[in-house]
Design an enzyme around this catalytic site. Structure first.
Site, PDB file in Angstrom:
ATOM      1  N   LYS A 113       0.921  -1.247  -0.204  1.00  0.00           N
ATOM      2  CA  LYS A 113      -0.082   0.119  -0.026  1.00  0.00           C
ATOM      3  C   LYS A 113       0.820   1.185   0.031  1.00  0.00           C
ATOM      4  O   LYS A 113       0.577   2.127  -0.544  1.00  0.00           O
ATOM      5  CB  LYS A 113      -1.011   0.058   1.372  1.00  0.00           C
ATOM      6  N   LYS A 194     -10.726  -5.973 -12.064  1.00  0.00           N
ATOM      7  CA  LYS A 194     -11.831  -6.383 -10.643  1.00  0.00           C
ATOM      8  C   LYS A 194     -12.666  -4.951 -10.278  1.00  0.00           C
ATOM      9  O   LYS A 194     -11.964  -3.944 -10.328  1.00  0.00           O
ATOM     10  CB  LYS A 194     -10.812  -6.679  -9.601  1.00  0.00           C
ATOM     11  N   LYS A 197     -13.698   0.649  -6.361  1.00  0.00           N
ATOM     12  CA  LYS A 197     -13.794   1.966  -6.178  1.00  0.00           C
ATOM     13  C   LYS A 197     -12.454   2.659  -6.811  1.00  0.00           C
ATOM     14  O   LYS A 197     -12.742   3.691  -7.498  1.00  0.00           O
ATOM     15  CB  LYS A 197     -13.889   2.486  -4.743  1.00  0.00           C
TER      16      LYS A 197
END
Ligand code: TRP
Ligand code: SF4
Length: 326
Positions: A113, A194, A197
């Site tokens: 991340k 996929k 958002k």
């Protein structure tokens, strides 16, 4: 004793079809048989959104409405908001005292991340400690099972390590929570990747019927099928993957056959998948409309959930501080 289920979701925007089929429907199923604690992890949302918090309260409320509309039942399940139960922070602090930093640094989702969201200042203490807060969320309710997606497995493993360390250092008061991996159907978004958002390719529970139809029209198909008369290959088409998640066996079977022979065209095929999605979302839309006109009901659900969660949380903190002799 009944099996306890604990899970949370970050309020990072409107829930989409992928969230519904992958997680929310599973939450709903579990509440029939188990004692469930489901919460909205607004403190976790701060770990990546601390600079702009303007939407968090709105998203929290929207998420609760989506949950209720999709069938989570506040009579059966304890539905609440993490930040309304401050004991999450107390346990987070106590667990952070026994969690070695290298355990957190080697967490694969941490490094990943940080790379993905580079430039957003993710070298914070809170971001590193994200899994410790998650462990506190679960242990506060002595969760036995945690329904999560596969991406959360490293966090769950850390929770288990922290649990073992606590139990052996002080007193064995916590069950070791286990991940309840749901078979997450692969729900493709309109661009074929996929549904997520962050890709801007979602069909949201809050969309209207017209929006769903319009989004489906733009969805990518088998790229080799250019003309209506070309034969297609459903195995490489995201629309067909979507059919497999939402349509009846009869429709799936029909598309599978008629695409290969060019009997069905992409426009009709997409309309069929829009129909299936709309059928699935219609009851949710109806519930949503009702809830939007009952703001007090939403507030009541939050108040009741906070009260129920708070009672359990206070009890656990008492046991924890006794065990730690502080
Ligand atoms: N980290 C989870 C996610 O991003 C959300 C979460 C926070 C959670 N606390 C939790 C999930 C506790 C399960 C249990 O999806
Ligand atoms: Fe895809 Fe359906 Fe078109 Fe076949 S007919 S290529 S499955 S959209």
């Amino acid at each position: 004793m009944a099996t306890r289920i604990v899970s949370g979701m970050q309020p990072s925007g409107s829930l989409h079809l992928g969230n519904l089929l992958g997680a929310l429907e599973n939450f709903v199923r579990l509440q029939a048989q188990h004692e469930c604690f489901y919460f909205i992890a607004d403190w976790h949302a701060l770990s990546t959104n601390f600079e702009d918090t303007s939407n968090i309260r709105f998203y929290v409320r929207e998420m609760l409405i989506d949950w209720l509309a999709a069938g989570l039942d506040p009579q059966r399940s304890t539905l609440f908001i993490q930040s309304h139960v401050p004991q999450h922070a107390t346990l987070f602090l106590l667990l952070s005292m026994i969690t070695p930093v290298p355990w957190l640094e080697r967490n694969p989702t941490y490094k990943e991340k940080q790379d993905n969201l580079e430039g957003r200042g993710l070298s914070t203490y809170g971001f590193l400690g994200y899994p410790v807060l998650q462990a506190a969320d679960i242990l506060l309710y002595k969760g036995n099972f945690v329904p999560v997606g596969i991406d959360q497995l490293p966090h769950l493993e850390l929770t288990r390590e922290i649990t073992r360390r606590f139990n052996s250092l002080y007193k064995a008061i916590f069950p070791e929570p286990q991940a309840l991996l749901t078979e997450i159907p692969k729900v493709p978004g309109t661009d074929g990747r996929k549904m997520s958002k962050s890709y801007n390719n979602t069909i949201n529970l809050s969309d209207t019927e017209a929006e769903v139809r319009a989004k489906l029209k733009t969805m990518v198909t088998d790229p080799a099928r250019v003309r209506r008369t070309d034969k297609g290959n459903p195995d490489v088409c995201p629309v067909f993957t979507l059919h497999k998640s939402v349509s009846s066996p009869a429709v799936i079977d029909r598309v599978n056959r008629e695409c290969r022979t060019a009997e069905i065209g992409c426009i009709d095929c997409k309309a069929l998948s829009a129909d299936a999605i709309i059928a699935r979302l219609t009851p949710i839309w109806e519930n949503r409309r009702k809830l939007e006109h009952q703001p007090n009901l939403v507030d009541e659900v939050i108040a009741t959930g906070t009260q129920r969660a708070g009672a359990v949380a206070r009890q656990t903190i008492e046991e924890v501080t006794d065990a730690m002799k502080i």
